[in-house]
Design a protein around this motif. Structure first.
Motif, PDB file in Angstrom:
ATOM      1  N   PHE A   1      15.706 -30.428  43.425  1.00  0.00           N
ATOM      2  CA  PHE A   1      16.349 -29.122  43.468  1.00  0.00           C
ATOM      3  C   PHE A   1      17.847 -29.322  43.275  1.00  0.00           C
ATOM      4  O   PHE A   1      18.499 -29.973  44.077  1.00  0.00           O
ATOM      5  CB  PHE A   1      16.041 -28.442  44.800  1.00  0.00           C
ATOM      6  CG  PHE A   1      16.631 -27.067  44.922  1.00  0.00           C
ATOM      7  CD1 PHE A   1      16.374 -26.093  43.971  1.00  0.00           C
ATOM      8  CD2 PHE A   1      17.443 -26.743  45.989  1.00  0.00           C
ATOM      9  CE1 PHE A   1      16.919 -24.827  44.078  1.00  0.00           C
ATOM     10  CE2 PHE A   1      17.983 -25.480  46.108  1.00  0.00           C
ATOM     11  CZ  PHE A   1      17.718 -24.520  45.154  1.00  0.00           C
TER      12      PHE A   1
ATOM     13  N   LEU B   1      14.343 -23.457  52.465  1.00  0.00           N
ATOM     14  CA  LEU B   1      13.464 -24.154  51.535  1.00  0.00           C
ATOM     15  C   LEU B   1      12.192 -24.478  52.313  1.00  0.00           C
ATOM     16  O   LEU B   1      12.252 -25.153  53.332  1.00  0.00           O
ATOM     17  CB  LEU B   1      14.094 -25.455  51.030  1.00  0.00           C
ATOM     18  CG  LEU B   1      15.459 -25.367  50.374  1.00  0.00           C
ATOM     19  CD1 LEU B   1      16.004 -26.762  50.102  1.00  0.00           C
ATOM     20  CD2 LEU B   1      15.387 -24.586  49.076  1.00  0.00           C
TER      21      LEU B   1
ATOM     22  N   ILE C   1      11.696 -21.343  47.569  1.00  0.00           N
ATOM     23  CA  ILE C   1      13.147 -21.393  47.719  1.00  0.00           C
ATOM     24  C   ILE C   1      13.634 -19.975  47.922  1.00  0.00           C
ATOM     25  O   ILE C   1      13.455 -19.112  47.066  1.00  0.00           O
ATOM     26  CB  ILE C   1      13.807 -22.025  46.472  1.00  0.00           C
ATOM     27  CG1 ILE C   1      13.280 -23.447  46.269  1.00  0.00           C
ATOM     28  CG2 ILE C   1      15.318 -21.988  46.587  1.00  0.00           C
ATOM     29  CD1 ILE C   1      13.645 -24.060  44.945  1.00  0.00           C
TER      30      ILE C   1
ATOM     31  N   TYR D   1       9.602 -33.371  41.738  1.00  0.00           N
ATOM     32  CA  TYR D   1      10.619 -32.350  41.515  1.00  0.00           C
ATOM     33  C   TYR D   1      11.868 -32.653  42.319  1.00  0.00           C
ATOM     34  O   TYR D   1      11.840 -33.386  43.302  1.00  0.00           O
ATOM     35  CB  TYR D   1      10.077 -30.961  41.871  1.00  0.00           C
ATOM     36  CG  TYR D   1       9.792 -30.773  43.345  1.00  0.00           C
ATOM     37  CD1 TYR D   1      10.729 -30.152  44.173  1.00  0.00           C
ATOM     38  CD2 TYR D   1       8.604 -31.207  43.904  1.00  0.00           C
ATOM     39  CE1 TYR D   1      10.474 -29.983  45.519  1.00  0.00           C
ATOM     40  CE2 TYR D   1       8.340 -31.029  45.247  1.00  0.00           C
ATOM     41  CZ  TYR D   1       9.277 -30.429  46.048  1.00  0.00           C
ATOM     42  OH  TYR D   1       9.028 -30.267  47.385  1.00  0.00           O
TER      43      TYR D   1
ATOM     44  N   SER E   1      20.313 -35.362  44.403  1.00  0.00           N
ATOM     45  CA  SER E   1      19.204 -34.621  44.977  1.00  0.00           C
ATOM     46  C   SER E   1      18.017 -35.569  45.070  1.00  0.00           C
ATOM     47  O   SER E   1      17.754 -36.339  44.136  1.00  0.00           O
ATOM     48  CB  SER E   1      18.847 -33.423  44.099  1.00  0.00           C
ATOM     49  OG  SER E   1      17.760 -32.715  44.652  1.00  0.00           O
TER      50      SER E   1
END
Length: 102
Positions: free
Chosen positions: A70, A88, A99, A68, A55
Motif C-alpha cells: 500500500f 486498514l 482501506i 500487495y 511499504s
C-alpha cells in the motif's frame, strides 16, 4: 554525506518491502537483504536532500498467494496518514484488505 551508503532492512529494523524516492515515486524497487537502498553522496549532500518511502509486502491467503503493498497518495509528503487513511482492515481469512479513506 562524505561517502556512499548501502542500506538493507535489517540495518534499520525494517521489514522487507518496496522502496521509492520522493523525487520519483513511479520508480519502485524491492527492498530486502538482497536489494539494498544505494545512497550516493553525489546526489545526497549539503546542497540537496534525499527522502525515501517504504511499504511492506503482504501476502493474501488465497490460491495464488497474491502479494500487495500500500503506497497511499504519492503527491503528499506523508503518503499514508491517519487523517487520510484512518483504518486498514484485513478480513479473518486474510483474502481481502479494506482501506478506509477520508
Amino acid at each position: 554525506m562524505k561517502r556512499n551508503y548501502s542500506i538493507v532492512p535489517s540495518m534499520i529494523r525494517s521489514s522487507n518491502g518496496i522502496l521509492w524516492s520522493f523525487d520519483n515515486p513511479y520508480k519502485i524497487n524491492y527492498f530486502d537483504e538482497i536489494h539494498s537502498l544505494e545512497i550516493s553522496n553525489k546526489i545526497c549532500n549539503l546542497t540537496s536532500f534525499c527522502l525515501w518511502y517504504s511499504s511492506s509486502i503482504w501476502s493474501f491467503n488465497d490460491s495464488l498467494s497474491t502479494k500487495y503493498s500500500f503506497m497511499g497518495e504519492i503527491n503528499k509528503w506523508t503518503f499514508i496518514s491517519q487523517q487520510r487513511f484512518p483504518s486498514l482492515y484485513t478480513n479473518v481469512d486474510n483474502t481481502q484488505m479494506l482501506i478506509i479513506h477520508k
